[in-house]
Scaffold this active site. Sequence first.
Site, PDB file in Angstrom:
ATOM      1  N   HIS A  88     -32.069  11.028  -4.919  1.00  0.00           N
ATOM      2  CA  HIS A  88     -32.340   9.769  -5.613  1.00  0.00           C
ATOM      3  C   HIS A  88     -30.781   9.267  -5.687  1.00  0.00           C
ATOM      4  O   HIS A  88     -30.622   8.414  -6.399  1.00  0.00           O
ATOM      5  CB  HIS A  88     -32.708   9.573  -6.956  1.00  0.00           C
ATOM      6  CG  HIS A  88     -34.242  10.552  -7.183  1.00  0.00           C
ATOM      7  ND1 HIS A  88     -35.271  10.004  -6.714  1.00  0.00           N
ATOM      8  CD2 HIS A  88     -34.320  11.814  -7.289  1.00  0.00           C
ATOM      9  CE1 HIS A  88     -36.353  10.948  -6.878  1.00  0.00           C
ATOM     10  NE2 HIS A  88     -35.760  11.735  -7.008  1.00  0.00           N
ATOM     11  N   GLU A 142     -20.905   1.536  10.380  1.00  0.00           N
ATOM     12  CA  GLU A 142     -21.839   0.184  10.142  1.00  0.00           C
ATOM     13  C   GLU A 142     -22.660  -0.311  11.621  1.00  0.00           C
ATOM     14  O   GLU A 142     -23.796  -0.374  11.467  1.00  0.00           O
ATOM     15  CB  GLU A 142     -21.026  -0.756   9.691  1.00  0.00           C
ATOM     16  CG  GLU A 142     -20.455  -0.493   8.138  1.00  0.00           C
ATOM     17  CD  GLU A 142     -19.778  -1.899   7.854  1.00  0.00           C
ATOM     18  OE1 GLU A 142     -19.887  -3.029   8.020  1.00  0.00           O
ATOM     19  OE2 GLU A 142     -18.774  -1.314   7.073  1.00  0.00           O
ATOM     20  N   SER A 191      -9.396  -6.321   8.179  1.00  0.00           N
ATOM     21  CA  SER A 191     -10.087  -7.696   7.838  1.00  0.00           C
ATOM     22  C   SER A 191      -9.109  -8.597   8.343  1.00  0.00           C
ATOM     23  O   SER A 191      -7.865  -8.673   8.035  1.00  0.00           O
ATOM     24  CB  SER A 191     -10.289  -7.639   6.322  1.00  0.00           C
ATOM     25  OG  SER A 191     -10.383  -9.182   6.059  1.00  0.00           O
ATOM     26  N   LYS A 239      -7.841  -4.199   3.625  1.00  0.00           N
ATOM     27  CA  LYS A 239      -9.257  -3.711   4.040  1.00  0.00           C
ATOM     28  C   LYS A 239      -8.886  -2.723   5.063  1.00  0.00           C
ATOM     29  O   LYS A 239      -8.264  -2.832   5.790  1.00  0.00           O
ATOM     30  CB  LYS A 239     -10.088  -4.710   4.420  1.00  0.00           C
ATOM     31  CG  LYS A 239     -10.491  -5.702   3.111  1.00  0.00           C
ATOM     32  CD  LYS A 239     -11.564  -4.931   2.184  1.00  0.00           C
ATOM     33  CE  LYS A 239     -12.705  -4.494   2.712  1.00  0.00           C
ATOM     34  NZ  LYS A 239     -13.752  -5.545   2.872  1.00  0.00           N
TER      35      LYS A 239
END
Length: 459
Positions: A157, A291, A278, A284
Amino acid sequence: MADKLWAGRFEKSTDTTVNDFHASLPFDCRMFEQDIRGSIAHARMLASIGVLTPEDARAIEVGLTAIAEDIRDGRLTFDNGAEDIHMFIESELTRRIGDAGKRLHTGRSRNDQVALDLRLYVRDHAAGIRSGMVELCAVLLDRAEEHLDTVMPGYTHLQRAQPITFAHHLMAYVEMVRRDIGRLDDTLRRMDVLPLGSGALAGTPYPLDRRMVARELGFAEITHNSLDGVADRDYAVELASCLALFMVHLSRFSEEIVLWSSQEFRFVELDDAFSTGSSIMPQKKNPDVAELTRGKSGRAIGGLVTLLTMLKGLPLAYNKDLQEDKEAVFDLLDTVSMCLPAFTGMVRTLRVREDKMRAAAMSGFTNATDLADYLVGRGLPFRDAHEVCGRLVRHCELTGQSLEELSLETLREACDLFENDVYNVIQVDACVRRRSLPGGPAPEAVRESIRQAREALGI
Ligand code: ARG
């Protein structure tokens, strides 16, 4: 535009919108090698049974070989207005060698021809994907060997559950990829069947030597039913299903890498070469490879659904709908071929923050089950032990302590079976070491899983 090879029974030429609509050359042109290989085998066989003269067969073979070379070297481009790769090559051949070119299609239909070409194409390209999968396993195994003692929390979980090791976690993915490789092998084995000789749907009256063509093209068997030979795309579905599932595995792993590389977890740091920045936020470092892999799993699943949906309402045998199989299959092969090297490189170069993993395993009461097991060892029924430990966890949450920080006195207030030896038992490394059953996280068990996987994969 060249005359269509089937123009004989038509009075009008095809509307230009229909020409563009039904042409598959823009995407099936990538099967030119396979189409030519199949045609050469067919021509040799036609000569061997006396349907073609040796001279014609020879001219066909020389002509086709030259066409393949010209396409490879960019001297011949796919712009003669042909409908698909089969017609493109046949008309180019006839343009070059005359009547012999027109005899090539004897005893054959584009329906069995395309069924052959796609099988050959899948077989040719699945090999690279398979070795990419094995390479991914090799990297996972190397990284697992480095991290046999790297304790981290295992989750259920997405809540910290019990301590495991990073090696153990990586080996879960090795198991998945091993199954993927097994499924791919199964698919390739089942599709190792030559459909040529099925004709348009009803076979052909020519005494074709199908086994000779099968041998020549490296197929183990020939198809047993001519309708099925041209209508079957099960192999495309099986391939899509095993690649889609493989992408789902990469996607689950990607999701973990995205989480782990976040400031909130900081379990891993991505190598600069496998992450991106970024354009606006200077600080970043984004897990784009993970992804994009996760994102691309969607189109892999889409390919599988396309194929299943395409087939589900089709009467036997060939229907033009089947032309839609190729883009789905090509896209799946391309997607997996693109993801594999980037993903494998990302895992190979991942920096593992052992301190952060250990710290996370040491908080969140991941040793609570072991505390309960301790009491079971002293004779308390498991349910009662569970209750005692649950109360102790609640106590810790109020006082901000971990279980191992509780005094023996506090422990004994909850249950007088606790003794001093409990502290060794609930130490996270000890919790991991005790789980030494086959398949468990103990270093010796994981070492054995690594050994087995290396043996099975031959790496
Ligand atoms: N381009 C077609 C395909 O990919 C080849 C087979 C065409 N057969 C036909 N009967 N129209 O399916």
